[in-house]
Design a protein around this motif. Sequence first.
Motif, PDB file in Angstrom:
ATOM      1  N   GLU A 292       0.973  -1.206  -0.136  1.00 32.22           N
ATOM      2  CA  GLU A 292      -0.083  -0.007  -0.006  1.00 32.22           C
ATOM      3  C   GLU A 292       0.766   1.344   0.012  1.00 32.22           C
ATOM      4  O   GLU A 292       0.498   2.164  -0.536  1.00 32.22           O
ATOM      5  CB  GLU A 292      -0.875  -0.052   1.233  1.00 32.22           C
ATOM      6  N   ARG A 293       1.976   1.288   0.847  1.00 32.50           N
ATOM      7  CA  ARG A 293       2.812   2.375   0.873  1.00 32.50           C
ATOM      8  C   ARG A 293       3.642   2.483  -0.423  1.00 32.50           C
ATOM      9  O   ARG A 293       3.750   3.646  -0.902  1.00 32.50           O
ATOM     10  CB  ARG A 293       3.710   2.202   2.104  1.00 32.50           C
ATOM     11  N   LEU A 294       4.298   1.506  -0.884  1.00 29.12           N
ATOM     12  CA  LEU A 294       5.222   1.758  -1.988  1.00 29.12           C
ATOM     13  C   LEU A 294       4.451   1.838  -3.477  1.00 29.12           C
ATOM     14  O   LEU A 294       5.115   2.381  -4.466  1.00 29.12           O
ATOM     15  CB  LEU A 294       6.226   0.785  -2.111  1.00 29.12           C
ATOM     16  N   LEU A 295       3.448   0.913  -3.499  1.00 25.92           N
ATOM     17  CA  LEU A 295       2.700   0.753  -4.962  1.00 25.92           C
ATOM     18  C   LEU A 295       1.411   1.492  -4.890  1.00 25.92           C
ATOM     19  O   LEU A 295       0.935   1.529  -5.798  1.00 25.92           O
ATOM     20  CB  LEU A 295       2.610  -0.676  -5.099  1.00 25.92           C
ATOM     21  N   GLY A 296       0.994   1.808  -3.777  1.00 25.76           N
ATOM     22  CA  GLY A 296      -0.453   2.236  -3.639  1.00 25.76           C
ATOM     23  C   GLY A 296      -1.534   1.460  -3.958  1.00 25.76           C
ATOM     24  O   GLY A 296      -2.628   1.939  -4.578  1.00 25.76           O
ATOM     25  N   GLU A 297      -1.318   0.204  -3.791  1.00 27.62           N
ATOM     26  CA  GLU A 297      -2.432  -0.802  -4.287  1.00 27.62           C
ATOM     27  C   GLU A 297      -2.332  -2.074  -3.195  1.00 27.62           C
ATOM     28  O   GLU A 297      -1.155  -2.187  -2.601  1.00 27.62           O
ATOM     29  CB  GLU A 297      -2.500  -1.329  -5.721  1.00 27.62           C
ATOM     30  N   PRO A 298      -3.389  -2.630  -3.080  1.00 30.30           N
ATOM     31  CA  PRO A 298      -3.428  -4.109  -2.203  1.00 30.30           C
ATOM     32  C   PRO A 298      -2.536  -4.919  -2.585  1.00 30.30           C
ATOM     33  O   PRO A 298      -2.376  -4.984  -4.193  1.00 30.30           O
ATOM     34  CB  PRO A 298      -4.954  -4.256  -1.841  1.00 30.30           C
ATOM     35  N   LEU A 299      -2.058  -5.941  -2.052  1.00 29.25           N
ATOM     36  CA  LEU A 299      -1.201  -6.955  -2.283  1.00 29.25           C
ATOM     37  C   LEU A 299      -2.131  -7.971  -3.122  1.00 29.25           C
ATOM     38  O   LEU A 299      -3.183  -8.452  -2.571  1.00 29.25           O
ATOM     39  CB  LEU A 299      -0.550  -7.694  -1.238  1.00 29.25           C
ATOM     40  N   ARG A 300      -1.865  -8.350  -4.263  1.00 28.30           N
ATOM     41  CA  ARG A 300      -2.766  -9.132  -5.023  1.00 28.30           C
ATOM     42  C   ARG A 300      -2.485 -10.702  -4.807  1.00 28.30           C
ATOM     43  O   ARG A 300      -3.460 -11.410  -4.658  1.00 28.30           O
ATOM     44  CB  ARG A 300      -2.477  -9.123  -6.417  1.00 28.30           C
ATOM     45  N   LEU A 301      -1.349 -11.071  -4.358  1.00 20.91           N
ATOM     46  CA  LEU A 301      -0.966 -12.493  -3.903  1.00 20.91           C
ATOM     47  C   LEU A 301      -0.520 -12.547  -2.478  1.00 20.91           C
ATOM     48  O   LEU A 301       0.532 -12.423  -2.106  1.00 20.91           O
ATOM     49  CB  LEU A 301      -0.056 -13.231  -5.016  1.00 20.91           C
ATOM     50  N   PRO A 302      -1.368 -12.596  -1.555  1.00 19.42           N
ATOM     51  CA  PRO A 302      -0.830 -12.619  -0.223  1.00 19.42           C
ATOM     52  C   PRO A 302      -0.176 -13.866   0.289  1.00 19.42           C
ATOM     53  O   PRO A 302      -0.314 -14.976  -0.457  1.00 19.42           O
ATOM     54  CB  PRO A 302      -2.250 -12.588   0.599  1.00 19.42           C
ATOM     55  N   GLY A 303       0.573 -13.923   1.181  1.00 20.96           N
ATOM     56  CA  GLY A 303       1.054 -15.018   1.651  1.00 20.96           C
ATOM     57  C   GLY A 303       0.544 -15.405   2.601  1.00 20.96           C
ATOM     58  O   GLY A 303      -0.669 -15.075   3.017  1.00 20.96           O
ATOM     59  N   LEU A 304       1.146 -16.419   3.702  1.00 22.84           N
ATOM     60  CA  LEU A 304       0.504 -16.838   4.734  1.00 22.84           C
ATOM     61  C   LEU A 304       0.436 -15.876   5.984  1.00 22.84           C
ATOM     62  O   LEU A 304       1.346 -15.052   5.818  1.00 22.84           O
ATOM     63  CB  LEU A 304       1.442 -17.981   5.357  1.00 22.84           C
ATOM     64  N   PRO A 305      -0.705 -15.678   6.720  1.00 23.99           N
ATOM     65  CA  PRO A 305      -0.705 -14.944   7.610  1.00 23.99           C
ATOM     66  C   PRO A 305       0.467 -15.276   8.777  1.00 23.99           C
ATOM     67  O   PRO A 305       0.616 -16.179   9.098  1.00 23.99           O
ATOM     68  CB  PRO A 305      -2.133 -15.298   8.494  1.00 23.99           C
ATOM     69  N   THR A 306       1.290 -14.075   8.878  1.00 23.67           N
ATOM     70  CA  THR A 306       2.651 -14.338   9.352  1.00 23.67           C
ATOM     71  C   THR A 306       2.861 -13.144  10.455  1.00 23.67           C
ATOM     72  O   THR A 306       2.522 -12.069  10.600  1.00 23.67           O
ATOM     73  CB  THR A 306       3.789 -14.142   8.286  1.00 23.67           C
ATOM     74  N   TRP A 307       3.561 -13.465  11.744  1.00 20.01           N
ATOM     75  CA  TRP A 307       3.884 -12.536  12.785  1.00 20.01           C
ATOM     76  C   TRP A 307       5.541 -12.763  12.887  1.00 20.01           C
ATOM     77  O   TRP A 307       5.742 -13.692  13.326  1.00 20.01           O
ATOM     78  CB  TRP A 307       2.944 -13.027  14.085  1.00 20.01           C
ATOM     79  N   TRP A 308       6.209 -11.617  13.023  1.00 24.12           N
ATOM     80  CA  TRP A 308       7.525 -11.600  13.656  1.00 24.12           C
ATOM     81  C   TRP A 308       7.600 -11.311  14.905  1.00 24.12           C
ATOM     82  O   TRP A 308       7.190 -10.328  15.655  1.00 24.12           O
ATOM     83  CB  TRP A 308       8.098 -10.356  12.939  1.00 24.12           C
ATOM     84  N   CYS A 309       8.223 -12.260  15.508  1.00 24.29           N
ATOM     85  CA  CYS A 309       8.253 -12.353  17.361  1.00 24.29           C
ATOM     86  C   CYS A 309       9.126 -11.390  17.776  1.00 24.29           C
ATOM     87  O   CYS A 309       8.876 -11.358  18.999  1.00 24.29           O
ATOM     88  CB  CYS A 309       8.463 -13.722  17.610  1.00 24.29           C
ATOM     89  N   GLY A 310       9.918 -10.536  17.045  1.00 25.22           N
ATOM     90  CA  GLY A 310      10.548  -9.530  17.821  1.00 25.22           C
ATOM     91  C   GLY A 310       9.874  -8.240  17.920  1.00 25.22           C
ATOM     92  O   GLY A 310      10.073  -7.649  18.839  1.00 25.22           O
TER      93      GLY A 310
END
Length: 878
Positions: A394-412
Amino acid sequence: MSGGGPAHGLADEDLAGEDPAREGLVATDPGPRGAPAGDPGGREAPSRVETAREDGPEERLARWTAGYAALPGLPDELVAADGALRPAWALFLGRLAELPDHEIAARLAAAGRHIHDTGIAYRAYGEATERDWPIGALPLLIEGAEWQAIAAGVAQRAELLEAVLADLYGEGTLARAGLLPAAAVAGDPEFLRPLVGVAPPGGRHMHFYAADLARGPDGAWRVLSDRTQAPSGAGHALENRLVMARALPEVYGALDVERVASFFQAFRDGLAATASREEPRIGLMTSGPYSDTYVEQAVLARYLGFALVEGDDLLVRDGQVFIRTVAGLKRVDVLWRRIDGDFVDPLELNPASRLGAPGLVEALRAGAVTMGNMPGTGLVESAWLAASLPALCERLLGEPLRLPGLPTWWCGDPDQRDAVLDRFDTLAFRPAAAPAQGAFTSRAFGEGRDAAETERLRGVLRDRPGDLVAHEPVRLSTAPVWDGTRLVPRPFVLRVFAAATPEGWRVMPGGFCRISETPDVRPVAMGAGVRAADVWVLSDDSTAAQASLLPPSDRIAVRRVPGLLPSRAADNLFWLGRHLERAEAVIRLTACLLDGAGSVSMATEDRATSARLRALLQAWGAVPATGGPAAQLAHHALSDGSQWGSALAHALSARRNAAALRERLSGETWRALSALREVLEAPAEGTDSEAALLDRAERALSLTAALAGLAQENMNRAGGFVFVDMGRRVERAVHACRFALEFGAAGASTDDLGVLLELADSRISYGARYILGVALAPVRDMVLLDPYNPRSLAFQVERLAERLAGLPSLRQDGVAEAPVRLVASLAGEIAGAEAGTLPLDTVAVWENRLWEIAEAVGARYFPGGSDAARPETLVTLA
């Protein structure tokens, strides 16, 4: 990280340790015995009676699909939710069912032989030997409309990752704004600090990208992983296509499958456009023949017209990059990298690397060479980035991600870690950075974790939470494969490739599909073994483009100069010729031992001629020192690979040299090399008779003659052929001297002279010239001094002089180089000799001179030569 790890610096990930002889693979049986286990009929080719009773197309299709059902809760490529065949698969199987079972079996068996004979192979990680490529009997089918959505998503994702790389190695605004975790970036081993601030030549960090995709439970495609380091598999995708189109041309043509050639052409043109010269020189930078995917790299280099180069082939001088060739240094404009980024330059990156070339990073800073992909692009493969990609898009291309990955959490991140702890038992974990570092490398999740693993995970979350990423587990969707008699569902992952072009990202219409050998749908099961499948994108246009890699004729000027021949390739070509000639000499000695050169009297073991044959085979390391019956010794000499001088050992050495030259050798040459190995290493059936061993020797001699003929008639006279031929000439000349010393001494018997003529393959020529039988002086003359006998010493030396005269000279002072001087001196001595008065001591001196010539050729032209004043100190840079 997609590489093989710091142990060897290979950028290509392991393609799994599957055995290609497992059921369901085309490449199961290279012989003619019948269908491989994976053919739809799952049986030997039927007899005429069975053929007459064979099912019709409808019955055949019903039999194949009987009992097929998607796994509960998972989408399947063959059947829809209501159990009906999807339209594309119904069309494909309907066309396939028009072929009788035995015809399909024959087609797939022929495809398996083609894979085996032409060396389409891969190397499982950690193994020294290659395996036949395990392509499955069925492609993966994707409708055109669905493919358009996939292609758009992959292209968007590639552009997004390129933008992220540009920021991370540029101004670093994303980390400063908190959109990316600075600690994860800075701590990632793939963040190569010497590349920070380096503007990538050509304007891009990434020129080739791949994404591993799978369907989610809702049927939508998701990205499992990004491949940005040095994506592998495109060459295998190309080979998969060639094999399947060859095996099932009617079905392939009927389905209007999108062609892939235009993708490779766009990729090649995109790389060329980044160079400053109009006709740039492009190299594919490989880690060498022991790379897991070296065969694939050779396929791509040959198909795209790139020079296949290793780090030792490259030299950085005055800020520019050159390839060491037999003609001196040749400037290279673009390098397509297929080794890990930190192994590119031992001077500024990993000092332990033996795969790169010192100074390459400096050349990148100077903009002297474009590298696809730039070192450091592996950074965006890391798992910690996945959680941030939707917001970054959204920030860099101004559009939603068309092919999402797996729901992910960085534990840091504390908030994300708390969310992970709340769902700890249902999540999967993996290292945050690529490559993984630290003690924890588990990917277990849910019910697959025992108490010790759970405690270990919680300890990492407590002490070093930034080392972990958690994500929702995925259960892979399925596609049909043959189990021997019918279709069964198996989990799969699809790899899709994208190439940067001046017009933007271009996505290959197809890809590389890996299908699990087991029904376990967890991703962790995929490493246990896979099959490969071609990917057919069905065109919405009935006139699918018939693209090729042929450019318009007006784009390439006609030229007749030798092609680029790296010094390393010349070295391998030279030794290919030498090992083949050595194998032939051992085979000829063995044949003489077995049939006595046509003389029954030599069958007695205490004859001097037979003893000399045995002694020479022993001296050459072809037979053990313990002796034994002729048949036993012949088996050692022909087929005992543990004897370093056996014919089989030399044939295997020749094949190893050829393996490093795959992009330069024709399929016919590889088939002949494979056939020679198979003839020689055929297991003994009980105790082979002398007649059976003699037959094996004669068949092997036919194949060495075929290989010599292929080199003579099929190899271009520029470059490569010269070194293969010189290798053969040196060895044949040495053997002529050695045979004359052993069997052409004063007082040689009729049997001795008969063997000498047989070993020199000159019996027929001698008989046509001399009517009165064998005599010492005429035999010596024919074997050593006759310039018209293509097997004589004189003939070999004349050819060596011709080959050396045709090679480029690096000296500008008019003084002949060492190989030329040595050959000219030897040729003069041979021309002035007389057979009747020729001392054997002189022949022994000539034999030693030939070894000096071989050493001089190596020192002058090859990368390990002692003239490591190498070409670069002697030539004008070009």
